[in-house]
Design an enzyme around this catalytic site. Structure first.
Site, mmCIF file in Angstrom:
data_model
loop_
_atom_site.group_PDB
_atom_site.id
_atom_site.type_symbol
_atom_site.label_atom_id
_atom_site.label_comp_id
_atom_site.label_asym_id
_atom_site.label_seq_id
_atom_site.Cartn_x
_atom_site.Cartn_y
_atom_site.Cartn_z
ATOM 1 N N ASP A 107 7.310 2.365 5.840
ATOM 2 C CA ASP A 107 7.140 1.218 5.261
ATOM 3 C C ASP A 107 7.725 -0.016 5.817
ATOM 4 O O ASP A 107 8.848 -0.021 6.333
ATOM 5 C CB ASP A 107 7.673 1.470 3.778
ATOM 6 C CG ASP A 107 6.822 2.517 2.850
ATOM 7 O OD1 ASP A 107 5.808 3.084 3.456
ATOM 8 O OD2 ASP A 107 7.095 2.950 1.783
ATOM 9 N N ARG B 50 -0.531 0.531 8.996
ATOM 10 C CA ARG B 50 -1.294 0.388 7.694
ATOM 11 C C ARG B 50 -0.991 -1.159 7.321
ATOM 12 O O ARG B 50 -0.161 -1.784 7.451
ATOM 13 C CB ARG B 50 -0.285 1.208 6.657
ATOM 14 C CG ARG B 50 -0.673 0.894 5.327
ATOM 15 C CD ARG B 50 0.380 1.044 4.389
ATOM 16 N NE ARG B 50 0.754 2.443 4.291
ATOM 17 C CZ ARG B 50 2.084 2.919 3.613
ATOM 18 N NH1 ARG B 50 2.961 2.225 3.515
ATOM 19 N NH2 ARG B 50 2.090 4.215 3.646
HETATM 20 C C1 LIG Z 1 -0.689 2.702 0.124
HETATM 21 C C2 LIG Z 1 0.067 1.385 -0.222
HETATM 22 C C3 LIG Z 1 1.164 1.208 0.733
HETATM 23 C C4 LIG Z 1 1.802 -0.083 0.676
HETATM 24 N N1 LIG Z 1 3.130 -0.153 1.542
HETATM 25 C C5 LIG Z 1 3.560 -1.422 1.302
HETATM 26 C C6 LIG Z 1 4.535 -1.497 2.291
HETATM 27 O O1 LIG Z 1 5.060 -0.740 3.089
HETATM 28 N N2 LIG Z 1 5.044 -2.989 2.259
HETATM 29 C C7 LIG Z 1 4.695 -3.981 1.662
HETATM 30 O O2 LIG Z 1 5.151 -4.984 1.526
HETATM 31 N N3 LIG Z 1 3.831 -3.765 0.565
HETATM 32 C C8 LIG Z 1 3.145 -2.433 0.705
HETATM 33 N N4 LIG Z 1 2.090 -2.348 -0.353
HETATM 34 C C9 LIG Z 1 1.863 -3.085 -1.437
HETATM 35 C C10 LIG Z 1 0.815 -4.250 -0.952
HETATM 36 O O3 LIG Z 1 1.486 -5.085 -0.039
HETATM 37 C C11 LIG Z 1 0.512 -5.168 -2.071
HETATM 38 O O4 LIG Z 1 1.656 -5.821 -2.804
HETATM 39 C C12 LIG Z 1 -0.294 -4.390 -3.120
HETATM 40 O O5 LIG Z 1 -1.219 -3.493 -2.599
HETATM 41 C C13 LIG Z 1 -1.222 -5.308 -4.042
HETATM 42 O O6 LIG Z 1 -1.919 -6.071 -3.589
HETATM 43 P P1 LIG Z 1 -3.677 -5.696 -3.301
HETATM 44 O O7 LIG Z 1 -3.884 -5.444 -1.793
HETATM 45 O O8 LIG Z 1 -3.821 -4.332 -4.127
HETATM 46 O O9 LIG Z 1 -4.460 -6.930 -3.755
HETATM 47 P P2 LIG Z 1 -4.362 -7.846 -5.077
HETATM 48 O O10 LIG Z 1 -5.081 -9.136 -4.577
HETATM 49 O O11 LIG Z 1 -2.862 -8.203 -5.426
HETATM 50 O O12 LIG Z 1 -4.851 -7.278 -6.009
HETATM 51 C C14 LIG Z 1 -6.332 -6.853 -6.021
HETATM 52 C C15 LIG Z 1 -6.583 -5.958 -7.370
HETATM 53 O O13 LIG Z 1 -5.916 -4.908 -7.407
HETATM 54 C C16 LIG Z 1 -5.587 -4.461 -8.596
HETATM 55 N N5 LIG Z 1 -3.982 -4.478 -8.665
HETATM 56 C C17 LIG Z 1 -3.193 -4.785 -7.378
HETATM 57 N N6 LIG Z 1 -1.931 -4.509 -7.630
HETATM 58 C C18 LIG Z 1 -1.831 -3.910 -9.277
HETATM 59 C C19 LIG Z 1 -0.938 -3.400 -10.019
HETATM 60 N N7 LIG Z 1 0.538 -3.449 -9.520
HETATM 61 N N8 LIG Z 1 -1.309 -2.907 -11.102
HETATM 62 C C20 LIG Z 1 -2.455 -2.868 -11.503
HETATM 63 N N9 LIG Z 1 -3.204 -3.313 -10.636
HETATM 64 C C21 LIG Z 1 -3.242 -3.918 -9.704
HETATM 65 C C22 LIG Z 1 -5.947 -5.496 -9.697
HETATM 66 O O14 LIG Z 1 -7.235 -5.210 -10.080
HETATM 67 C C23 LIG Z 1 -6.066 -6.863 -8.722
HETATM 68 O O15 LIG Z 1 -7.090 -7.505 -9.172
HETATM 69 C C24 LIG Z 1 1.380 -1.116 -0.145
HETATM 70 C C25 LIG Z 1 0.195 -0.887 -1.098
HETATM 71 C C26 LIG Z 1 -0.485 0.258 -0.947
HETATM 72 C C27 LIG Z 1 -1.803 0.403 -1.572
#
Ligand SMILES: Cc1cc2nc3c(=O)[nH]c(=O)nc-3n(C[C@H](O)[C@H](O)[C@H](O)COP(=O)(O)OP(=O)(O)OC[C@H]3O[C@@H](n4cnc5c(N)ncnc54)[C@H](O)[C@@H]3O)c2cc1C
Length: 315
Positions: free
Chosen positions: A136, A187
Site C-alpha cells: 500500500d 494499483r
Molecule cells: C482497493 C483500494 C485500495 C486503496 N489503497 C490505497 C493506498 O494504498 N493508498 C492510498 O492513499 N489510498 C488508497 N485507497 C483509497 C483511495 O486513495 C481513495 O481515498 C478512496 O478510494 C476514495 O476515493 P474514490 O476513488 O473512491 O473516489 P471519490 O471521488 O472520493 O469518491 C467517488 C464516490 O465513491 C463513494 N465513496 C468514496 N469513498 C467513500 C467512503 N469512504 N464511504 C462511502 N462512499 C464512498 C462515493 O459514492 C463517492 O461519491 C484505496 C482504495 C481502494 C478502493
C-alpha cells in the site's frame, strides 16, 4: 456540518487517544456495531469468513491486516510474524492468495534495513505459497522511500509484488513511468491522505483528470493494472478506454473497499469485469476507519445513529 468537514479534520481526529478509546469500546462489539461496515472484524477467522462471502459473490479478495506507523522493532517483528501466520491461515482456508500491507507496519519509521528484512520474510513465505503481495502507499513522506524499497526488492528478483500510486500527487506521472520500466503491477488510487497544494492536486476535478490520464497510460502499457476507486465515472472511462484499445477484461481489474458501494461492486462483476475487494481486519482499525470517514463525512451521520442505537440497547 458532516458533509463539509475536511479530510484534514478527520486526520486530526485520527490522532486523538480519547476518541480512539471510545471508538474501540463500541466500534466492533456486535455484528451490527458501526465499524463493521468498513472492517471485517478483529481476527483472521473473521476476515476469512468475510473473504468467503465476497468470493461467493464472484469477486476476488485482498486481505489487509490493519496496523501502521509502528514505533519499535519489536512491534514490527510481531507484525511481520502475524503476516506470515495469516499466509498459513489463508492457505488453510483455501481462499484467494492476495495480501496488502504497509511498510510502516514492518518498521519503516524505525529502521529501513529492518523493514526490508521484514518485507523479505513475508515475501519468501508468500512466494513459496503462490501469493501476491501489494505494498500500500502511505502519506507523501513515504512515497520516495516506498518506491526505492520496492525497486530494490524487485532487483532481488521478487516478482509477485505490486505497488500503489496516488493520482493526487504531481510526482505520480514520473513514478508511473519508473514502475512501467520495471514491469511492476500498479494499483492506481486517487490518494487517501491530506497533502499540501505544493505537491498535490486539491480539487476533485483535478485529481479526477490526473486519474484519467494515468489510467490511459496504465491501460496502454501496464502489467495487469488495478483501478482502485468507487467512482462510477472512472469505471465507465476504464471500460470505454479498454474497449477502444482492444484490451480484454482479463487484462486489468477494478478494486473497491470492503463495505463501500456494494451496488457498484455487483454491477461491475455482472458486466464481466474482474473485481477485487480490499478486506481490512485487525484490532488497529481506528486510523483506517477515520480515513474512510474523511473521504465521505456524511458517513458520520449513520455512525452517530448506530452509536445511539447501541447505547439504547444496553440500557
Ligand atoms: C482497493 C483500494 C485500495 C486503496 N489503497 C490505497 C493506498 O494504498 N493508498 C492510498 O492513499 N489510498 C488508497 N485507497 C483509497 C483511495 O486513495 C481513495 O481515498 C478512496 O478510494 C476514495 O476515493 P474514490 O476513488 O473512491 O473516489 P471519490 O471521488 O472520493 O469518491 C467517488 C464516490 O465513491 C463513494 N465513496 C468514496 N469513498 C467513500 C467512503 N469512504 N464511504 C462511502 N462512499 C464512498 C462515493 O459514492 C463517492 O461519491 C484505496 C482504495 C481502494 C478502493
Amino acid at each position: 456540518m458532516f458533509d463539509t468537514a475536511s479530510k484534514a479534520f478527520f486526520h486530526l481526529l485520527a490522532g486523538s487517544t480519547p476518541l480512539k478509546k471510545l471508538a474501540s469500546r463500541y466500534g466492533m462489539r456486535r455484528s451490527t456495531s458501526f465499524a463493521r461496515r468498513f472492517i471485517a472484524g478483529e481476527t483472521p477467522d473473521e476476515a476469512i469468513n468475510a473473504a468467503r462471502a465476497v468470493e461467493a459473490r464472484r469477486m476476488l479478495i485482498t486481505l489487509d491486516h490493519l496496523g501502521e506507523s509502528l514505533t519499535s522493532l519489536t512491534q514490527a517483528d510481531s507484525a511481520t510474524r502475524e503476516y506470515v501466520d495469516i499466509i498459513d491461515a489463508v492457505v488453510g482456508a483455501g481462499i484467494g492468495r492476495n495480501v496488502s500491507l504497509k511498510l510502516t507496519q514492518l518498521g519503516l519509521d524505525v529502521d529501513r534495513a529492518c523493514c526490508m528484512d521484514n518485507l523479505r520474510r513475508v515475501l519468501d513465505k508468500a512466494e513459496a505459497n503462490g501469493f501476491f503481495i501489494r505494498v500500500d502507499m502511505e502519506g507523501s513522506a513515504y512515497t520516495g522511500v516506498t518506491l526505492d524499497i520496492f525497486e530494490t526488492i524487485w532487483g532481488l528478483g521478487y516478482r509477485d509484488i505490486g505497488v500503489v500510486l496516488q493520482a493526487a500527487l504531481y510526482r505520480t506521472e514520473g513514478d508511473l513511468a519508473r514502475m512501467l520500466r520495471l514491469g511492476a503491477r500498479v494499483r492506481l488510487v486517487k490518494g487517501a491522505y491530506e497533502e499540501p497544494k505544493t505537491i498535490a492536486h486539491q480539487k476533485k476535478h483535478d485529481v479526477d483528470e490526473a486519474y484519467s490520464q494515468l489510467m490511459k497510460t496504465l491501460l496502454a502499457s501496464g502489467n495487469y493494472p488495478a483501478f482502485a476507486t468507487h467512482d462510477p465515472s472512472m469505471h465507465a472511462l476504464g471500460l470505454r478506454l479498454a474497449t477502444e484499445l482492444g484490451i480484454g477484461r482479463d487484462k486489468y481489474e477494478f478494486q473497491l473497499l470492503y463495505g463501500i458501494r456494494r451496488d457498484l461492486q455487483k454491477s461491475l462483476v455482472d458486466n464481466g469485469s474482474n473485481v477485487r475487494i480490499y478486506i481490512p481486519f485487525g484490532r488497529e482499525w481506528f486510523p483506517y476507519f477515520m480515513r474512510r470517514l474523511g473521504e465521505r463525512p456524511a458517513n458520520v451521520r449513520s455512525i452517530v445513529a448506530s452509536i445511539v442505537d447501541e447505547k439504547a440497547a444496553r440500557r
